[in-house]
Design an enzyme around this catalytic site. Structure first.
Site, PDB file in Angstrom:
ATOM      1  CD  GLU A 117      -2.950  -1.108   2.295  1.00 37.67           C
ATOM      2  OE1 GLU A 117      -3.304  -0.064   2.851  1.00 37.67           O
ATOM      3  OE2 GLU A 117      -3.274  -2.236   2.697  1.00 37.67           O
ATOM      4  CG  HIS A 351      -9.371   6.161   6.527  1.00 35.05           C
ATOM      5  ND1 HIS A 351     -10.343   5.224   6.254  1.00 35.05           N
ATOM      6  CD2 HIS A 351      -8.209   5.463   6.652  1.00 35.05           C
ATOM      7  CE1 HIS A 351      -9.799   4.017   6.214  1.00 35.05           C
ATOM      8  NE2 HIS A 351      -8.502   4.137   6.481  1.00 35.05           N
TER       9      HIS A 351
HETATM   10  P1  FAD Z   1     -12.703  -0.207  16.468  1.00 32.91           P
HETATM   11  O1  FAD Z   1     -12.440  -1.379  15.656  1.00 32.91           O
HETATM   12  O2  FAD Z   1     -13.314   0.971  15.795  1.00 32.91           O
HETATM   13  O3  FAD Z   1     -13.632  -0.632  17.678  1.00 32.91           O
HETATM   14  C1  FAD Z   1     -14.151   0.328  18.564  1.00 32.91           C
HETATM   15  C2  FAD Z   1     -15.237  -0.335  19.370  1.00 32.91           C
HETATM   16  O4  FAD Z   1     -15.644   0.513  20.447  1.00 32.91           O
HETATM   17  C3  FAD Z   1     -16.503  -0.612  18.578  1.00 32.91           C
HETATM   18  O5  FAD Z   1     -16.935  -1.900  18.948  1.00 32.91           O
HETATM   19  C4  FAD Z   1     -17.484   0.453  19.071  1.00 32.91           C
HETATM   20  O6  FAD Z   1     -18.829   0.081  18.967  1.00 32.91           O
HETATM   21  C5  FAD Z   1     -17.051   0.534  20.524  1.00 32.91           C
HETATM   22  N1  FAD Z   1     -17.421   1.788  21.187  1.00 32.91           N
HETATM   23  C6  FAD Z   1     -17.184   3.054  20.775  1.00 32.91           C
HETATM   24  N2  FAD Z   1     -17.677   3.930  21.694  1.00 32.91           N
HETATM   25  C7  FAD Z   1     -18.229   3.193  22.689  1.00 32.91           C
HETATM   26  C8  FAD Z   1     -18.908   3.526  23.887  1.00 32.91           C
HETATM   27  N3  FAD Z   1     -19.138   4.797  24.263  1.00 32.91           N
HETATM   28  N4  FAD Z   1     -19.352   2.519  24.688  1.00 32.91           N
HETATM   29  C9  FAD Z   1     -19.162   1.210  24.336  1.00 32.91           C
HETATM   30  N5  FAD Z   1     -18.549   0.859  23.186  1.00 32.91           N
HETATM   31  C10 FAD Z   1     -18.071   1.830  22.384  1.00 32.91           C
HETATM   32  N6  FAD Z   1      -6.410  -0.229   9.302  1.00 32.91           N
HETATM   33  C11 FAD Z   1      -5.454  -1.099   8.935  1.00 32.91           C
HETATM   34  O7  FAD Z   1      -4.458  -1.269   9.646  1.00 32.91           O
HETATM   35  N7  FAD Z   1      -5.608  -1.804   7.786  1.00 32.91           N
HETATM   36  C12 FAD Z   1      -6.681  -1.672   6.969  1.00 32.91           C
HETATM   37  O8  FAD Z   1      -6.789  -2.346   5.961  1.00 32.91           O
HETATM   38  C13 FAD Z   1      -7.684  -0.745   7.336  1.00 32.91           C
HETATM   39  N8  FAD Z   1      -8.773  -0.553   6.548  1.00 32.91           N
HETATM   40  C14 FAD Z   1      -9.766   0.263   6.980  1.00 32.91           C
HETATM   41  C15 FAD Z   1     -10.922   0.379   6.216  1.00 32.91           C
HETATM   42  C16 FAD Z   1     -11.980   1.149   6.660  1.00 32.91           C
HETATM   43  C17 FAD Z   1     -13.227   1.272   5.832  1.00 32.91           C
HETATM   44  C18 FAD Z   1     -11.869   1.830   7.893  1.00 32.91           C
HETATM   45  C19 FAD Z   1     -13.001   2.660   8.398  1.00 32.91           C
HETATM   46  C20 FAD Z   1     -10.712   1.735   8.651  1.00 32.91           C
HETATM   47  C21 FAD Z   1      -9.651   0.955   8.201  1.00 32.91           C
HETATM   48  N9  FAD Z   1      -8.480   0.826   8.944  1.00 32.91           N
HETATM   49  C22 FAD Z   1      -7.513  -0.048   8.547  1.00 32.91           C
HETATM   50  C23 FAD Z   1      -8.359   1.448  10.259  1.00 32.91           C
HETATM   51  C24 FAD Z   1      -8.635   0.377  11.317  1.00 32.91           C
HETATM   52  O9  FAD Z   1      -9.732  -0.400  10.893  1.00 32.91           O
HETATM   53  C25 FAD Z   1      -8.950   0.961  12.672  1.00 32.91           C
HETATM   54  O10 FAD Z   1      -8.036   1.951  13.008  1.00 32.91           O
HETATM   55  C26 FAD Z   1      -8.897  -0.135  13.722  1.00 32.91           C
HETATM   56  O11 FAD Z   1      -9.745  -1.183  13.341  1.00 32.91           O
HETATM   57  C27 FAD Z   1      -9.303   0.417  15.067  1.00 32.91           C
HETATM   58  O12 FAD Z   1      -9.470  -0.654  15.945  1.00 32.91           O
HETATM   59  P2  FAD Z   1      -9.973  -0.376  17.420  1.00 32.91           P
HETATM   60  O13 FAD Z   1     -10.105  -1.690  18.088  1.00 32.91           O
HETATM   61  O14 FAD Z   1      -9.121   0.660  18.030  1.00 32.91           O
HETATM   62  O15 FAD Z   1     -11.397   0.322  17.225  1.00 32.91           O
HETATM   63  C1  SIN Z   2      -7.241   0.548   2.861  1.00 27.85           C
HETATM   64  O1  SIN Z   2      -7.510  -0.641   2.656  1.00 27.85           O
HETATM   65  O2  SIN Z   2      -7.002   1.347   1.964  1.00 27.85           O
HETATM   66  C2  SIN Z   2      -7.214   1.042   4.259  1.00 27.85           C
HETATM   67  C3  SIN Z   2      -5.921   0.722   4.852  1.00 27.85           C
HETATM   68  C4  SIN Z   2      -5.679   1.518   6.094  1.00 27.85           C
HETATM   69  O3  SIN Z   2      -6.419   2.436   6.415  1.00 27.85           O
HETATM   70  O4  SIN Z   2      -4.685   1.225   6.751  1.00 27.85           O
END
Ligand code: FAD
Ligand code: SIN
Length: 538
Positions: A117, A351
């Site tokens: 990427e 994002h």
């Molecule tokens: P999340 O996975 O967002 O989980 C947060 C959780 O907290 C959720 O379950 C939510 O419901 C819960 N929550 C929030 N507020 C509260 C509350 N007040 N009370 C109770 N629960 C709550 N990153 C990569 O490294 N590779 C990728 O390919 C990639 N692709 C992506 C594609 C998309 C479309 C998006 C949007 C993001 C992508 N990212 C990618 C970024 C990555 O997905 C996120 O940064 C990562 O998944 C965050 O993980 P997390 O566990 O911190 O939060």
């Molecule tokens: C993507 O698949 O382009 C998202 C990857 C990322 O946000 O790290």
């Protein structure tokens, strides 16, 4: 009382919970269903330099570190970067043990298929076609569900953290638990724990156009702010360059479907409506330059030509496009676009938050017993602009480190100081239906303000306007919040307004352009600003 209270069910929360359950009781709360998270939406994959026999022979950890530092535009904390990169391979093994099925090479199934990427000098991204997040999230959810010691509470919304500081102590600031709304019953519970892991993800919904799901409303950041934790670098909101431009959609899905950067990693190129590969004019790496550069190049091109979007040409991939990206292809078809016939119209959209709740290298925040992991946290890994596919990795690595640190400092069983009495939650009166319109209006105004004034390219003037509007919105939201029974809508609006205000305040403090913060008034990067923007509520 649980030994561990985990707020959030993405990669950060669930991977912590599964490991912590070996040491004590764990309560996981999540505001929707377990699979509602950014994690489940991730497409491209998770970056990792694998052991020598499994990686590109030309790649190594030093190169992954260098790529991360380069993308981060001078603000990454190098020690954090090294740790995360060097611990990556181990955490991949853990995901595989929990059932994550990454793609393997067809010719040699003993090797993982590795993608590329923007900003990565080598192929080092593990993936499961173009639904890597769904694969990881499903394996975590299934593992968590069958792990003894884990209690899962879906539809439980954390309203606020409870700390000794908030209860009036000036000498001791430690976590006691959280007030939590059970959405189905409207009951507000007090869930206590001396070890709280905040894993609530990001804040994409502060913007009108975002790749993020509805759950990304900055709740953890806002709760931590109200509890007095330090917050850093929130001016760095990363815009993903290639969101499907979908003028026919009028609902919330408008401009929200991501077309993964991995598509460009396999050879697709960004062109304008005359077929010119315009990103090359901004960076020799062209379509695969780091995200901030590509997003800004698109923004400039759209403003220069007056066109509503640019295009992603997938023709260089041939049949490989449908084999490698079946989910993207099918979803675009469902929106009426066949990428094999015409280039995909795309625009940038909010994002990822590169800043967050300040932690050390073991996920420890400035409040004792409160740990922040994943997108909500600021570890210094991403600097001014996150390298693609480093965030799933960070969530997994930091969850392990958080647990190791807790087990070192105050493992379950170790005596902890007595907690002061926690007041029970007092509810206000119900919101009359004719006032709900105010909430939706405020929500809309907030997201539009951020989109128009605090976006990819900023100016002092626009930031001032945004700050002025946010001041009014904060006042209104205070009235909604204190006058009414809490509902998820009011709570999310309250958190969005707090998060947006922090983004604007941080952006106003940085009088230079760097990474994903670009302002026309200070277009250069300046060495005197080579430090983090740290804010704290007093
Ligand atoms: P999340 O996975 O967002 O989980 C947060 C959780 O907290 C959720 O379950 C939510 O419901 C819960 N929550 C929030 N507020 C509260 C509350 N007040 N009370 C109770 N629960 C709550 N990153 C990569 O490294 N590779 C990728 O390919 C990639 N692709 C992506 C594609 C998309 C479309 C998006 C949007 C993001 C992508 N990212 C990618 C970024 C990555 O997905 C996120 O940064 C990562 O998944 C965050 O993980 P997390 O566990 O911190 O939060
Ligand atoms: C993507 O698949 O382009 C998202 C990857 C990322 O946000 O790290």
């Amino acid at each position: 009382m649980s030994d561990f209270l985990v707020i959030g069910s993405g990669i950060a929360g669930l991977s912590f919970a599964i490991k912590a359950a070996e040491h004590g009781t764990v309560t996981v709360i999540t505001k929707g269903k377990l699979l509602e998270s950014n994690t489940a939406w991730a497409q491209g994959g998770i970056s990792a330099v694998l052991p020598p026999e499994l990686r590109d022979p030309a790649d190594d950890c030093a190169k992954h570190v260098a790529d991360t530092l380069d993308a981060g535009a001078g603000l990454c904390h190098e020690d954090t970067v090294r740790i995360v990169v060097e611990e990556a391979a181990e955490t991949i093994e853990e995901l595989v043990d929990w059932g994550t099925d990454f793609d393997h090479e067809e010719e040699d199934p003993s090797r993982f298929s590795l993608g590329k990427e923007g900003g990565h000098s080598h192929r080092r991204i593990l993936h499961a076609k173009d639904t890597t997040g769904r694969e990881i999230a499903t394996s975590l959810v299934e593992t968590a569900r069958k792990t003894a010691n884990i209690t899962i509470l879906e539809n439980h919304y954390a309203i606020d953290l409870i700390t000794t500081g908030k209860l009036g102590s000036v000498t001791d600031d430690r976590i006691l638990g959280a007030y939590v709304l059970e959405i189905e019953t409207d009951e507000v519970k007090t869930i206590t724990s001396p070890r709280v892991i905040l894993a609530t993800g990001g804040c994409g919904k502060t913007y009108l156009y975002t790749t993020n799901p509805d759950s990304s409303t900055g709740d953890g950041l806002a709760m931590s702010w109200r509890a007095g934790a330090s917050i850093a670098n929130m001016e760095f909101i990363q815009f993903h360059p290639t969101c499907f431009y979908n003028p026919a959609a009028s609902g919330p899905e408008a401009r929200s479907f991501l077309v993964s950067e991995a598509v460009r990693g396999e050879g697709a190129i960004l062109v304008n409506d005359e077929g010119v590969e315009f990103v090359k004019e901004h960076d020799p790496r062209g379509s695969l330059a780091p995200r901030d550069i590509v997003a800004r190049a698109i923004d400039t091109e759209i403003k220069r030509t007056g066109a509503p979007c640019v295009f992603l040409d997938v023709s260089p991939l041939g049949d490989h496009f449908t084999e490698r990206f079946p989910f993207i292809h099918e979803t675009l078809l469902s929106y009426g676009h066949n990428a094999l016939e015409k280039p995909i119209p795309v625009v940038p959209a909010a994002h990822y938050q590169c800043g967050g709740v300040v932690t050390d290298m073991n996920a420890k925040t400035t409040i004792r017993g409160l740990y922040a992991v994943g997108e909500v946290a600021f570890t210094g890994l991403h600097g001014a602009n996150r390298l693609a596919s480093n965030s799933l990795l960070e969530g997994n690595v930091m969850a392990r480190r958080a647990l190791a640190e807790i087990m070192r400092l105050y493992p379950p069983g170790k005596e902890i100081p007595d907690a002061p009495e926690i007041p029970i939650w007092e509810s206000g009166n119900a919101a009359p239906p004719d006032e709900l319109v105010n909430i939706y209006h405020a929500w809309d105004e907030l997201r539009r303000t951020m989109q128009d004034y605090v976006s990819i390219v900023r100016t002092d003037n626009r930031l001032r306007r945004a700050a002025y509007r946010l001041k009014n919105l904060r006042r209104e939201v205070k009235e909604f919040y204190w006058g009414h029974t809490v509902t998820p809508d009011i709570l999310e609006l309250r958190n969005l307004v707090a998060t947006a205000s922090i983004i604007i305040d941080s952006a106003q403090l940085r009088k230079e352009s760097r990474g994903s913060h670009h302002t026309l008034d200070y277009p250069n990067t300046e060495s005197r600003f080579e430090s983090d923007t740290v804010l704290r509520r007093f």
